[in-house]
Each structure stands twice: as structure tokens, then as C-alpha cells.
Scaffold this active site. Structure first.
Site, short mmCIF file in Angstrom:
data_model
loop_
_atom_site.label_atom_id
_atom_site.label_comp_id
_atom_site.label_asym_id
_atom_site.label_seq_id
_atom_site.Cartn_x
_atom_site.Cartn_y
_atom_site.Cartn_z
N ASP A 407 0.91 -1.43 -0.08
CA ASP A 407 0.14 -0.03 -0.03
C ASP A 407 1.05 1.23 -0.10
OD1 ASP A 407 -2.30 1.53 0.26
OD2 ASP A 407 -2.31 1.49 2.37
N GLU A 410 2.76 4.84 -3.94
CA GLU A 410 2.48 5.65 -5.36
C GLU A 410 4.00 6.53 -5.44
OE1 GLU A 410 0.19 5.56 -2.68
OE2 GLU A 410 -1.15 4.41 -4.01
N ASP A 485 -8.86 3.97 -1.94
CA ASP A 485 -9.59 4.41 -0.73
C ASP A 485 -11.03 5.25 -1.44
OD1 ASP A 485 -7.79 3.57 0.81
OD2 ASP A 485 -7.11 5.50 1.23
C1 GLC Z 1 -4.56 3.54 3.04
C2 GLC Z 1 -5.01 2.36 2.18
C3 GLC Z 1 -5.91 1.43 3.17
C4 GLC Z 1 -5.40 0.91 4.37
C5 GLC Z 1 -4.76 2.45 5.04
C6 GLC Z 1 -3.99 1.78 6.53
O1 GLC Z 1 -5.45 4.30 3.16
O2 GLC Z 1 -5.57 2.42 1.05
O3 GLC Z 1 -6.45 0.39 2.22
O4 GLC Z 1 -6.39 0.51 5.10
O5 GLC Z 1 -3.84 2.99 4.11
O6 GLC Z 1 -3.10 1.10 6.00
#
Ligand code: GLC
Length: 803
Positions: A407, A410, A485
Site C-alpha cells: 500500500d 505511489e 480508498d
Molecule cells: C491506505 C489504504 C487502506 C489502508 C490504510 C491503512 O489508506 O488505501 O486500504 O487500510 O492505508 O493502512
């Protein structure tokens, strides 16, 4: 756009006349008087690469997107010179290159008709600030031309009339039309006059696409730096374009383990261990099938990657094993930011080995993410990727985690206006040092690639499962993905539907959304409708942020729980169908979801349809995306379709109302299809399967269906231990014949098929299997006609009396 006030050459520059031509095997080089070289490479009869330099020299040829496994080879390559042009001819395409100005036009080799023509063609602007050029291409947008693709854009399926940008961006709670978001997939397809082609602009800088927005009859694309370097992929079928693009940028390197196609439950975050267990045991208690449980960032010690919070998870290895004994595969999150902490071994090692990204003038790239101030590994350095993949040894090999979720790659940086690294950060780019302007869009992809390499190694002999948020073209080779998200709104249900279809059309089939919405809290009705759609997405996961209440299937009311169970069960029943679609995807690049335009491009009604899609090859699905609906209007593509629930046959080629109360959704099966089903299990391979059901939908005429199976994990299938069956159905007014062709050495668990016949227009009076008569008492006729048959039959013949 940059304004070159300081330069002698201001504004757009264009190639002048060709003064030299050279051929080197399948590459042709055209040099102009002003030092532009166009390199034309014929990769396949229908795939031609166009690459330009403005300096008389090409940079080293390097791409993260193109796979070394891409097919190459063509049947024909002919070059002719005429007074005003060069003509390149392959078996599929004719390409004209004008001597006066390097202008390119492309024609269909079969009928000689124009497919694509340049408007201003290749041009560029010198970039005083950063060096190099802003490279541009403009083409003629034809009347009635439609455009599709571009990865995860949350916009209408048809891109015409809009301008988009590719710059991988952390986009919490994005909305319809937000651009850019998490992925950069600079590939689009165009459809005009029943013919489709695609353009893949392989440039990792920030790229832009304008589909007849600025000027009604011009489509253009450009980049902030790098080369004008694009692949022209001709169809004429849209599906061939997508398959060829997928071949070029890579199919997934292996099939996913079958469990990864089951249901996944996630939340930010389930902790401590007792909470995780409470969730998993509730799934089992309520008989709600589920295969994967996720650990979000709170399982770590202060959000330090590759550590565990021992207070919440005192013995992760034991817990992971206990979960597995109950059928749950544990998936853990890993982010790229490494906490600045001199006591933390991962940080220390990366610092010692000089693996962190640096700013142009030397300092480390420092940015805030979940753990506070972090440094970030340069995943574009192959040595760093090797090191990163090695970090998974303990998590996977020792602790037993089965999947990894990457995650914030980017890369996301908090509390800064551009949400990411500044442009000056330096990267290795696999030995082609560059700034973040060039590396940004591939950073997340290279992180996920390193993760994939680690998983692949340490989970062996099983198959890896990775999920990523950021992606560039080609990321589909390594990992599945989700759409980031989103928000618990009806509009986001529309967006999730579009994004997964669009990703599939952009070579990325293994995708899904955060079901129910990540931000905010859905009502039970929205959650139910979202589960219905999600059960037809290749990646099927509920996820939500912790702040907005619970989002487990039982968190609403009993009606919701029951309907959600029903749809998860349908998912589990259809697993062999989905797995077969995956096999076609991995072997042939066939998208698992097909927007209607991909399914029937000749029918103009499909060109602007957004909601309906084909799941695999033979199931038509249309989600309900509005509250209080008892059904909806939808377009049924041409052909005859069976209503999945009632077996009523509808004739397509029209829009119609379809009933679908909250416990239902519009689902249709194409006539002639043979749909395989497993019995319902609480998780993949919970019990031995005795018989696979084949739902046989009568058709007057012919239709082929396939069924793939293997050991559901591991690599034996690559050594021939798979089972691939083709069923050839032929229906006539008074008979039905099913011929089976078998391939592969895998001996499936089950010995029998249970056949269910739908829509037979006759009463069965005689049954023959492999030319022998079978007593009619083998047929059960209560409800739907059904019978068991040994799995290796060659031909089944039903003969009927017409009623
Ligand atoms: C980001 C991710 C989400 C995750 C969060 C905490 O917002 O996109 O899926 O739960 O981080 O790790």
C-alpha cells in the site's frame, strides 16, 4: 505546458524532410534533415512500434512495461519506396511514412482502408527547466470514434470528449471524474467503423491524453519528458487489441492460488489476536464462506515494516497456523516508508547499504507516513529489490503468512501539497539514473515486483499472492490490485463497476474494489448491492477504515447477512468457471471482465454502455446501483440469454426491464453455455469434491465451453498436470449432443459430473453415452432434468420426443 521564453526555439518544433533511410532486420530508421530519427519496429503483423529522437541519437532502450516474454514474429514485411513516401506492409497493416515531414498513416492491409492518420503528428517543445523535450503526438479523431482503456480512471467507460493525466496519486475519498488517481496505464483503444486499434504510449513521465476535447477532431497524447515511444496495435477486434497489449506488457506470471479467488475480509485494523479470531470464528459459525483475513498496519510495532506488535500478537506463527487450520489464509500489509529509527534493523541495513532514495543535492528523501518520518528504499534499483524480497523470508517462510498487501506505494507522503516525492529525488531506474519525474509512475510497480519476487521464493512450492495499490503498465505480471480508498456511496458502486471493467480492458483483470466503501459507513442495502457486484469481480474483498463502524457481512441485519451469504455462496459455486476464465487470461491475455463493447463491438448500442458486463465468456451481469430498486433497465446484448434465476429465455439486442429485488441481481447465461459449479464450501478445498455440476443451457446451434482444473496451488500445472476440457454443444430441435475433448495429465478429485439441463425443447426419450444406450431411469426429472455421468465421457447424446 511549458513556455520557452528563454530559448531560441520557442513553441512546437516539427520534423523536416527525410534524408536517410536504413533497415536493420525488423527495424527501419528514417532520419530527417533536422536530426529527428523515427525508428519503426515491426513486432507482429498487427503490432508496430514508433519511436522518435530529436538529437540524432537514441537513449538506451529500456522499459519496465514490456515483458521479455512478449510474442514476436510476423508473416510479412515489405518495404517500398515511392516518390513521396515509404510504404511498410505486413500481413495486417500498411504504414505510409511521408518523405516531406515524417507523417505516418496506417491502413488495414486486407481492405486498404485508413485506420489512423496523424494530425500534426510528432512534434516537441524543448524543456528549458529540466532539459530534454516535452514530446507530443496528435492524430485525427474520426467521426464516431470511441475511446476506452487508461487503467483506473473513475469516469464514463467511453473516454471521448475528455482529457486525462497519468500520475500515480494517493487519492483518499476520490470521486467520479477525479483525475489522476492511483494508477498510470497509458494505453487506450479506439473503435471506429467497426474496427479497433490501440495505442500504448510507453513513457513513465507524467503523460496526458486528450480524446477530442480540446479540438473536436483531434486526439493527442504527450509527456513531460522522455521519448515519443508508442506501440500501435491493430485489431480489428477490440478483444485482439487488448490481448496483444496484454501479451506485450505481460500476463500474470502464474495462476493465482485458487483460495485467492475466494472471499477476503479486511479492515483497518483487526487487532489484537482475539479480535482476529472473533472475526474468523464468526465466519465459520454463520457458515459464511471466507478464505482470507487481513492484517492492516496495526499488527506492526509502531508501523515498522517486517515487525510485530508483541502485545497484540504475542505469537504470530501460532496464530497464523491456527487460522490456517480453520481455512483462513493470512494476508499482511507492507508499506514502502521505513521509519527513521537507529534501533530498527531494516532501517539500519538500508542505511548502511545506501538503499534509500536521495534528493538531487545529496540529503535523503525524508517524508511522513504512518510511522512518522521515513526514508524510502529505491525500488528502481535491482539490488534494492533483491534485498527487499529477502526481507519476506521470516514473514512467509517462518511465520506462514500467505499473501502480502503493498500500500501507499505511489509513493504517498503525508502533509505535503503534492502528496508524494518532490521532482528532484534521484532514482537508479535499473542503471538509467533519473529524477522522480521519470521514476514516479513506476515506483509502486517496482515495489510490488520486489514483493512478488520475495513471495515467490519463500512460499515455493506454493503460488504467491500479492496486492498493490499503485501500478504502471505491466504490473499485472506480478500482482493483483484494488481501486484504493473509495467511499460508501451509491456513486462509488458505479465507480467500482467502471474501474474494474476498465482495468480489465487495460490488461489488468485481477482487480476489485473495497466492497462497502473504505471511507464512511454504508447502509445494509448498499453493502448488499456491493457484495452482489463484488462477487463477480476477480478480486473479492470487503475493506473499510476503522473510523466508521463495522463492515462484516453480519454487521447490518439478518436479511443482509442472508443475502450476502447467498452471493458469496454463488461465488464459491462458480469458482471453477472463474478459474477457467483466469486460465484463459493467463494463457491468452483474455480479459476476465468484458464491457459490452468488448463483447460485441459491431453493435453500436454497446459503445456507450457502462453498467452491464460479461463475466468470463458466457455470463452477463448488471449490478443494481440505486437504492430502493426492485429491478432495473439494462441492455441485453444480441443473442439469446437465459435468466440465471428463472431460466426464462430473452432475446437480446434491446434494452429491457429486469426484476431484481434486494435478494437478487440481473444475471443471464448465454444460450449454449456449459457452466461448471462446485458444491458450496466454507473455503477452497475444505473437503474433497465428489462431483462438479455442469449447468447446460440448451441452444439450437453450436457453442463451445471450457473447464480448467489443477491442484489449485503449486506449479505442477506448468508440467502438464492440469485438466483442460472443451465441451462442444450441438443442439437440434430434437436432440442435444455434447462432445468432450480432454487435455492434460491432472487427475481431478471428482470422478463424475452432475449434468443439469436447462431449456430443453423436447422430452428426453433416449440417452446415449459414447454410443451406448443408457437406461432412462438414470435421469432425474424433478425440477430440472439432471443425471450423473462419468467425467471422461467423449460424447453424450440426448434424443427427444417433441412435446
Ligand atoms: C491506505 C489504504 C487502506 C489502508 C490504510 C491503512 O489508506 O488505501 O486500504 O487500510 O492505508 O493502512
Amino acid at each position: 505546458m511549458i513556455i520557452n521564453t528563454e530559448l531560441e526555439y520557442k513553441g512546437n518544433l516539427f520534423p523536416t524532410k527525410i534524408i536517410d533511410f536504413k533497415k536493420d532486420i525488423n527495424s527501419l530508421y528514417f532520419t530527417t534533415e533536422n536530426d529527428v530519427i523515427l525508428q519503426v519496429t515491426v513486432l507482429r503483423d498487427s503490432v508496430i512500434r514508433f519511436r522518435y529522437t530529436t538529437t540524432g541519437n537514441f537513449e538506451k532502450d529500456f522499459s519496465y512495461a514490456i515483458t521479455k516474454y512478449a510474442s514476436s514474429g510476423y508473416n510479412k514485411l515489405l518495404i517500398e519506396e515511392e516518390k513521396d513516401k515509404y510504404i511498410i506492409t505486413t500481413a495486417k497493416l500498411i504504414c505510409h511514412i511521408m518523405k516531406a515531414n515524417l507523417e505516418v498513416s496506417l491502413f488495414d492491409a486486407l481492405d486498404g482502408k485508413l485506420i489512423n492518420q496523424e494530425e500534426a503528428g510528432f512534434h516537441w517543445e524543448e524543456n528549458y527547466q529540466f532539459g530534454g523535450n516535452i514530446v507530443k503526438m496528435s492524430k485525427v479523431a474520426q467521426n464516431g470514434e470511441s475511446y476506452y482503456g487508461l487503467g483506473d480512471k473513475p469516469v464514463h467507460i467511453n473516454l471521448k470528449g475528455k482529457r486525462y493525466e497519468n500520475w500515480v496519486t494517493d487519492s483518499y475519498a476520490y470521486g467520479k471524474d477525479t483525475d489522476p488517481i492511483y494508477k498510470a496505464i497509458p494505453f487506450y483503444t479506439a473503435l471506429c467503423n467497426k474496427k479497433a486499434y490501440g495505442i500504448f504510449f510507453d513513457n513513465s513521465f507524467r503523460t496526458y491524453f486528450d480524446f477530442a476535447q480540446e479540438r473536436r477532431n483531434v486526439t493527442s497524447f504527450w509527456a513531460d519528458g522522455g521519448e515519443m515511444n508508442y506501440y500501435f496495435i491493430y485489431g480489428p477486434e477490440l478483444s485482439d487489441v487488448v490481448e496483444n497489449y496484454t501479451d506485450l506488457t505481460g500476463k500474470p506470471h502464474q495462476l493465482p492460488p485458487l483460495w485467492a479467488l475466494g472471499f477476503h475480509q479486511c479492515k483497518w485494523s483487526y487487532y489484537p489476536e482475539s479480535k482476529v479470531k472473533e472475526i474468523t470464528s464468526t465466519f465459520r459459525k454463520l457458515k459464511m464462506p471466507c478464505d482470507a483475513i487481513y492484517l492492516d498496519i496495526d499488527y506492526m510495532e509502531g508501523f515498522r515494516c517486517f515487525t510485530w506488535n508483541k502485545e497484540y500478537f504475542p505469537d504470530p506463527k501460532r496464530m497464523v497456523k491456527e487460522l490456517l487450520d480453520d481455512g483462513f489464509k493470512t494476508v499482511a500489509i507492507i508499506d514502502p516508508g521505513i521509519k527513521i529509527d537507529k534501533e530498527y534493523s531494516v532501517f539500519k541495513e538500508a542505511l548502511e547499504k545506501d538503499y534509500f532514495c536521495k534528493r538531487a543535492d545529496g540529503p535523503y528523501m525524508k517524508g511522513k507516513v504512518w510511522p512518522g518520518e521515513c526514508y524510502f528504499p529505491d525500488f528502481t534499483n535491482p539490488e534494492v529489490r533483491d534485498w527487499w524480497s529477502g526481507l519476506y523470508k521470516e514473514l512467509i517462510e517462518d511465520i506462514g503468512v500467505k499473501g502480502v498487501w503493498n500500500d501507499m506505494n505511489e509513493p504517498a507522503v503525508m502533509e505535503v501539497p503534492n502528496k508524494t516525492f518532490p521532482d528532484d529525488v534521484r532514482h537508479d531506474y535499473d542503471g538509467n539514473p533519473c529524477s522522480h519525474r521519470k521514476a514516479h509512475n513506476v515506483y509502486g510497480m517496482q515495489m510490488a515486483r520486489a514483493t512478488y519476487q520475495g513471495l515467490k521464493k519463500y512460499i515455493y512450492p506454493k503460488r504467491p499472492f500479492v496486492i498493490t495499490r499503485a501500478a504502471y503498465s505491466g504490473t499485472q505480471r506480478y500482482t493483483s490490485t484494488w481501486t484504493g480508498d473509495n467511499v460508501a456511496t451509491w456513486e462509488h458502486l458505479w465507480i467500482a463497476n467502471i474501474q474494474t471493467q476498465r482495468l480489465a480492458m487495460s490488461g489488468y483483470s485481477f482487480a476489485g474494489s473495497d466492497i462497502g466503501g473504505f471511507a464512511e459507513q454504508p447502509q445494509g442495502e448498499l453493502f448488499t448491492r456491493w457484495i452482489q457486484l463484488g462477487s463477480f469481480h476477480p478480486f473479492f474483498r470487503v475493506h473499510s477504515s476503522g473510523d466508521h463502524g463495522d463492515q462484516e457481512p453480519w454487521a447490518f441485519d439478518e436479511d443482509v447477512t442472508a443475502i450476502v451469504r447467498k452471493f458469496i455462496e454463488i461465488r464459491y459455486q462458480l469458482l471453477p468457471y472463474l478459474y477457467t476464465a483466469f486460465w484463459h487470461h493467463v494463457n491468452e491475455g483474455t480479459p476476465i471482465l468484458k464491457s459490452l463493447v468488448l463483447f460485441d463491438q459491431d453493435d453500436v448500442h454497446t459503445h456507450y454502455r457502462t453498467d452491464e458486463f460479461i463475466y468470463g465468456n458466457q455470463i452477463l451481469v448488471c449490478p443494481i446501483i440505486e437504492p430502493n430498486a426492485k429491478g432495473r433497465r439494462m441492455y441485453i446484448p444480441k443473442g439469446k440469454w437465459y435468466n440465471f434465476w428463472t431460466d426464462e429465455i430473452v432475446k437480446g439486442g434491446k434494452e429491457m426491464w429486469v426484476d431484481a429485488d434486494i435478494d437478487s441481481m440481473p444475471i443471464f447465461v448465454r444460450e449454449g453455455a456449459i457452466i461448471p459449479k462446485y458444491p458450496i464450501q466454507q473455503y477452497v478445498d475444505e473437503t474433497k469434491i465428489d462431483a462438479v455440476t455442469l449447468e447446460i443451457y440448451y441452444k439450437e446451434g453450436k457453442e463451445d465451453s471450457t473447464l480448467y482444473d489443477d491442484a489449485h496451488d503449486g506449479y505442477d500445472y506448468t508440467k502438464g498436470r492440469y485438466s483442460f476440457r472443451t465441451f462442444k454443444l450441438t443442439g437440434r430441435p430434437n436432440e442435444l449432443i455434447i462432445q468432450q475433448h480432454k487435455e492434460g495429465k491432472h487427475n481431478t478429485d471428482y470422478d463424475n459430473f452432475e449434468l443439469h439441463f436447462h431449456g430443453l425443447p423436447f422430452t428426453i426419450s433416449k440417452i446415449q453415452i459414447d454410443n451406448e444406450n443408457i437406461p432412462l431411469k438414470n435421469l432425474k426429472t424433478n425440477g430440472v432434468d439432471s443425471m450423473f455421468i462419468e467425467k471422461n465421457f467423449t460424447q453424450l447424446h440426448l434424443i427427444g420426443k417433441k412435446e
